[in-house]
Design an enzyme around this catalytic site. Sequence first.
Site, PDB file in Angstrom:
ATOM      1  N   SER A 121      51.167  40.000  44.290  1.00 44.96           N
ATOM      2  CA  SER A 121      51.610  40.241  43.045  1.00 44.96           C
ATOM      3  C   SER A 121      51.311  41.576  42.873  1.00 44.96           C
ATOM      4  O   SER A 121      52.012  42.422  42.130  1.00 44.96           O
ATOM      5  CB  SER A 121      51.021  39.194  42.224  1.00 44.96           C
ATOM      6  OG  SER A 121      49.706  39.007  42.194  1.00 44.96           O
ATOM      7  N   GLU A 175      51.885  43.300  23.756  1.00 51.10           N
ATOM      8  CA  GLU A 175      50.331  42.829  23.971  1.00 51.10           C
ATOM      9  C   GLU A 175      49.862  43.382  25.505  1.00 51.10           C
ATOM     10  O   GLU A 175      50.806  43.311  26.102  1.00 51.10           O
ATOM     11  CB  GLU A 175      50.048  41.672  23.671  1.00 51.10           C
ATOM     12  CG  GLU A 175      50.223  40.544  24.825  1.00 51.10           C
ATOM     13  CD  GLU A 175      51.731  40.400  25.474  1.00 51.10           C
ATOM     14  OE1 GLU A 175      52.631  40.776  24.633  1.00 51.10           O
ATOM     15  OE2 GLU A 175      51.726  40.074  26.721  1.00 51.10           O
ATOM     16  N   LYS A 212      54.733  42.983  37.508  1.00 51.83           N
ATOM     17  CA  LYS A 212      54.848  43.347  35.862  1.00 51.83           C
ATOM     18  C   LYS A 212      56.179  44.206  35.518  1.00 51.83           C
ATOM     19  O   LYS A 212      56.739  43.808  34.483  1.00 51.83           O
ATOM     20  CB  LYS A 212      53.651  43.550  35.364  1.00 51.83           C
ATOM     21  CG  LYS A 212      52.587  42.374  35.209  1.00 51.83           C
ATOM     22  CD  LYS A 212      51.590  42.562  34.063  1.00 51.83           C
ATOM     23  CE  LYS A 212      50.746  41.259  34.121  1.00 51.83           C
ATOM     24  NZ  LYS A 212      49.990  40.942  35.261  1.00 51.83           N
TER      25      LYS A 212
HETATM   26  C1  LIG Z   1      49.165  40.023  35.420  1.00 48.89           C
HETATM   27  C2  LIG Z   1      49.048  39.682  36.970  1.00 48.89           C
HETATM   28  C3  LIG Z   1      48.996  38.346  37.286  1.00 48.89           C
HETATM   29  C4  LIG Z   1      49.302  37.349  36.495  1.00 48.89           C
HETATM   30  O1  LIG Z   1      50.167  37.248  35.770  1.00 48.89           O
HETATM   31  P1  LIG Z   1      51.485  36.139  36.102  1.00 48.89           P
HETATM   32  O2  LIG Z   1      52.254  35.833  34.672  1.00 48.89           O
HETATM   33  O3  LIG Z   1      50.776  34.717  36.181  1.00 48.89           O
HETATM   34  O4  LIG Z   1      52.204  36.576  37.099  1.00 48.89           O
HETATM   35  C5  LIG Z   1      48.988  38.147  38.673  1.00 48.89           C
HETATM   36  N1  LIG Z   1      48.964  39.524  39.468  1.00 48.89           N
HETATM   37  C6  LIG Z   1      49.002  40.704  39.353  1.00 48.89           C
HETATM   38  C7  LIG Z   1      48.855  41.664  40.057  1.00 48.89           C
HETATM   39  C8  LIG Z   1      48.788  40.831  37.756  1.00 48.89           C
HETATM   40  O5  LIG Z   1      48.840  42.039  37.275  1.00 48.89           O
END
Ligand SMILES: *Cc1c(COP(=O)(O)O)cnc(C)c1O
Length: 413
Positions: free
Chosen positions: A396, A127, A105
């Site tokens: 992610s 947000e 993020k």
């Molecule tokens: C917020 C988040 C997501 C989902 O958001 P995307 O916009 O689909 O990438 C996925 N993995 C993590 C670790 C997150 O914090």
Amino acid sequence: MVIDHGLDQSPDYQEGLPDERGRFGRFGGRYVPEGLMAALIELDSAYEQARADEVFAGELAELMRTRIGRPTLLHQVPRFAAQLGVPGVTVYLKHEDAAHTGSHKINNALGQGLLAKRMGKRRIVAETGAGQHGVAVATVCAMLEMACTIYMGADDMDRQRHNVVRMRLLGAEVRAAEMGNRRLKEAISESVRDWVAHVDSTHYLFGTVAGPAPYPRIVRDFQTVIGVEARAQVLAAEGRLPDIVLACVGGGSNAIGTFHPFVADPQVRLIGVEAAGHGIGSGAHAASLSAGSPGEMDGSFSYLLQDEDGQIAVTHSVAAGLDYPGVGPELSHLKETGRIRYAAATDALALRALQTLGHSEGIIAALESAHAVGHLLDMADRGELAEDSIVLLCLSGRGDKDLEVASQRLGLG
Ligand SMILES: *Cc1c(COP(=O)(O)O)cnc(C)c1O
């Protein structure tokens, strides 16, 4: 390895641009009240100027290196790969969990923060649902010396106390959205209202590839650093492209950021993994692309979960970051063209994957990322994974934020 983080690194950068109305195929656009249109158009043209500015690209690349820790590592997980039970399979994880604040993020938060500063804004509003985006934004505002107001649903604030504390420690003001269901949807409405009232001084830093144009494209571009790095890293390690690229899909930003540099490589299978919650048949899930239909939400036309009257459905996922009834328009477009295939992993499968990766490799993934890991386990179980495949998976985020949920669901406490 030297990786340049300029914005034009993707081999197919010019492809996949939205049209002048901000549409990817029939998806996207700007379904917003008149008061918002001027602000979106100002943002669009400021972004176009910034993209063409080498000083901006250089500053972003430098901050990505020194403050986020990019390039993030890519490495093999051979003990996990052995668990798949398919001979010769190589799995690479792209470690966005190692980025500052623990997920991808921050890539978008930093890019938009720098853009806002270039536009002469002194204040950011954003947000946040579970608080992860809010923490990334508060971090960037501290780095760039900007004032920061984060709107969060009052119920989400109760559930995610630790992220409220983190944001306040970082100097952000956290305001509760008290209306309606007191969750993400209300936090978005409050942010938009604040933005419209203070547009001269304030930028609205939206957190994923959804929302009205130009957000889906801007956020995608800032997240594409994931795929650009990973593509070069896999090529350096293997001398060829991966066969399969996997990422989880909430709003879609880590997925499209990972996939985009591979869209023009037809031999690479791109698989987005949504949250199937208690199972698609149960109705308690968040799989907008797998089980939803096109409609309008949050200023954009895209796949979403709605009932027969067009009311937005109540979603469920064990992973807060996937618990969103919509998805970005580019992901919807690439579903219809067939370039990205979508699957869905249940809560139970994600929890199994969390343990498998932890036990075999010593990595505690975010529950969101564990959905992509789970689908890979599932592909192997179903015989859908060919021998000698090279798999790239976007991890992610890290799982520290999910310890309480994991402890409850797995009885570890
Ligand atoms: C917020 C988040 C997501 C989902 O958001 P995307 O916009 O689909 O990438 C996925 N993995 C993590 C670790 C997150 O914090």
